[in-house]
Design a protein around this motif. Structure first.
Motif, mmCIF file in Angstrom:
data_model
loop_
_atom_site.group_PDB
_atom_site.id
_atom_site.type_symbol
_atom_site.label_atom_id
_atom_site.label_comp_id
_atom_site.label_asym_id
_atom_site.label_seq_id
_atom_site.Cartn_x
_atom_site.Cartn_y
_atom_site.Cartn_z
ATOM 1 N N PRO A 44 0.813 -1.222 0.000
ATOM 2 C CA PRO A 44 0.000 0.000 0.000
ATOM 3 C C PRO A 44 0.845 1.271 0.000
ATOM 4 N N GLN A 45 2.089 1.159 0.465
ATOM 5 C CA GLN A 45 2.966 2.328 0.499
ATOM 6 C C GLN A 45 3.336 2.823 -0.891
ATOM 7 N N ARG A 46 2.999 2.063 -1.935
ATOM 8 C CA ARG A 46 3.258 2.538 -3.303
ATOM 9 C C ARG A 46 2.519 3.845 -3.573
ATOM 10 N N TYR A 47 1.382 4.045 -2.902
ATOM 11 C CA TYR A 47 0.669 5.312 -3.094
ATOM 12 C C TYR A 47 0.096 5.909 -1.804
ATOM 13 N N LYS A 48 0.111 5.171 -0.718
ATOM 14 C CA LYS A 48 -0.435 5.708 0.539
ATOM 15 C C LYS A 48 0.700 6.347 1.340
ATOM 16 N N PRO A 49 0.692 7.677 1.441
ATOM 17 C CA PRO A 49 1.834 8.374 2.029
ATOM 18 C C PRO A 49 2.025 8.154 3.532
ATOM 19 N N PHE A 50 1.001 7.694 4.254
ATOM 20 C CA PHE A 50 1.144 7.504 5.687
ATOM 21 C C PHE A 50 1.641 6.107 6.051
ATOM 22 N N VAL A 51 1.806 5.232 5.064
ATOM 23 C CA VAL A 51 2.263 3.868 5.324
ATOM 24 C C VAL A 51 3.782 3.812 5.155
ATOM 25 N N SER A 52 4.474 3.354 6.203
ATOM 26 C CA SER A 52 5.930 3.253 6.115
ATOM 27 C C SER A 52 6.383 1.842 5.771
ATOM 28 N N ASN A 154 -4.863 9.959 0.499
ATOM 29 C CA ASN A 154 -4.479 8.755 -0.255
ATOM 30 C C ASN A 154 -4.908 8.856 -1.716
ATOM 31 N N LEU A 155 -6.110 9.351 -1.968
ATOM 32 C CA LEU A 155 -6.595 9.461 -3.345
ATOM 33 C C LEU A 155 -5.795 10.489 -4.140
ATOM 34 N N LYS A 156 -5.406 11.577 -3.502
ATOM 35 C CA LYS A 156 -4.573 12.569 -4.189
ATOM 36 C C LYS A 156 -3.222 11.955 -4.541
ATOM 37 N N SER A 157 -2.650 11.220 -3.597
ATOM 38 C CA SER A 157 -1.377 10.558 -3.858
ATOM 39 C C SER A 157 -1.521 9.497 -4.952
ATOM 40 N N LEU A 158 -2.627 8.746 -4.927
ATOM 41 C CA LEU A 158 -2.895 7.752 -5.975
ATOM 42 C C LEU A 158 -2.932 8.436 -7.338
ATOM 43 N N ALA A 159 -3.591 9.581 -7.414
ATOM 44 C CA ALA A 159 -3.657 10.328 -8.675
ATOM 45 C C ALA A 159 -2.255 10.778 -9.104
ATOM 46 N N ASP A 160 -1.492 11.326 -8.174
ATOM 47 C CA ASP A 160 -0.146 11.814 -8.507
ATOM 48 C C ASP A 160 0.739 10.683 -9.028
ATOM 49 N N VAL A 161 0.751 9.550 -8.318
ATOM 50 C CA VAL A 161 1.599 8.421 -8.713
ATOM 51 C C VAL A 161 1.125 7.845 -10.046
ATOM 52 N N SER A 162 -0.182 7.659 -10.191
ATOM 53 C CA SER A 162 -0.739 7.091 -11.434
ATOM 54 C C SER A 162 -0.446 7.976 -12.631
ATOM 55 N N GLU A 163 -0.656 9.260 -12.470
ATOM 56 C CA GLU A 163 -0.443 10.193 -13.576
ATOM 57 C C GLU A 163 1.032 10.263 -13.951
ATOM 58 N N ARG A 164 1.913 10.174 -12.960
ATOM 59 C CA ARG A 164 3.352 10.147 -13.240
ATOM 60 C C ARG A 164 3.707 8.869 -14.013
ATOM 61 N N MET A 165 3.144 7.725 -13.581
ATOM 62 C CA MET A 165 3.398 6.459 -14.292
ATOM 63 C C MET A 165 2.863 6.528 -15.719
ATOM 64 N N ALA A 166 1.702 7.146 -15.905
ATOM 65 C CA ALA A 166 1.119 7.258 -17.250
ATOM 66 C C ALA A 166 2.022 8.107 -18.147
#
Length: 177
Positions: A44-52, A154-166
């Motif tokens: 989950p830490q791939r996109y959830k910023p609070f997970v270490s 988490n959703l904002k981070s998911l968007a940031d990571v996904s859009e960067r991967m795209a």
């Protein structure tokens, strides 16, 4: 379509002193990229910023448990979660928190991922809903506000990571739990 997805996958029957909410995020990345991140129960830490850190016990399958370590700054250090649902065809992930040093008792969430067009390009509609007990001394509004703030982050981070991967043109693995 949003309302149909919400009605179909994101409705709960509240019991006692519980609260629920549903959050929506439109992401400018194809569904395969977004789903590759969401379905990573073991990372989950791939996109959830609070997970270490995350440790999964046993095989990755429905009923699997993971222990998630939370970064400092939140009122918790760890959470034990169970994979309740994983549907790679309909893009549905369900998780239940079963233990931890936090106040999120009887917490369950569903995340669904749906293809959509955004400005004529492949995009993704992500819907996340939850239900949780309201802790003693808190109001439903306070509890929902706190959980929604975490999910929105988490959703904002998911968007940031996904859009960067795209932008980099990669989807990542999709054949793992």
């Amino acid at each position: 379509m949003e309302s149909q997805y919400i009605w179909r996958h994101h409705t709960y029957e509240l019991q006692g002193n519980q609260c629920t909410s549903t959050l929506v995020k439109h992401i400018r990345a194809p569904v395969d990229i977004v789903w590759s991140l969401v379905r990573s129960f073991d990372q989950p830490q791939r996109y959830k910023p609070f997970v270490s850190r995350c440790i999964v016990y046993g095989d990755l399958e429905i009923g699997s448990l993971r222990e998630v370590n939370v970064k400092s700054g939140l009122p918790a250090t760890m959470s034990t979660e169970r994979l309740e649902r994983l549907d790679d065809e309909e893009h549905i992930l369900g998780i239940k928190i079963i233990d931890g040093d936090h106040r999120l008792k009887n917490y369950s969430s569903i995340i669904t991922v749906h293809p959509e067009l955004i400005d004529g390009r492949p995009g993704t509609l992500v819907i996340e809903s939850f239900v949780v007990d309201v802790p003693d001394g808190n109001t439903k509004d306070d509890t929902c506000y706190f959980v929604k703030a975490l999910i929105n982050c988490n959703l904002k981070s998911l968007a940031d990571v996904s859009e960067r991967m795209a932008m980099q043109g990669r989807a990542g693995p999709t054949n793992r739990v």
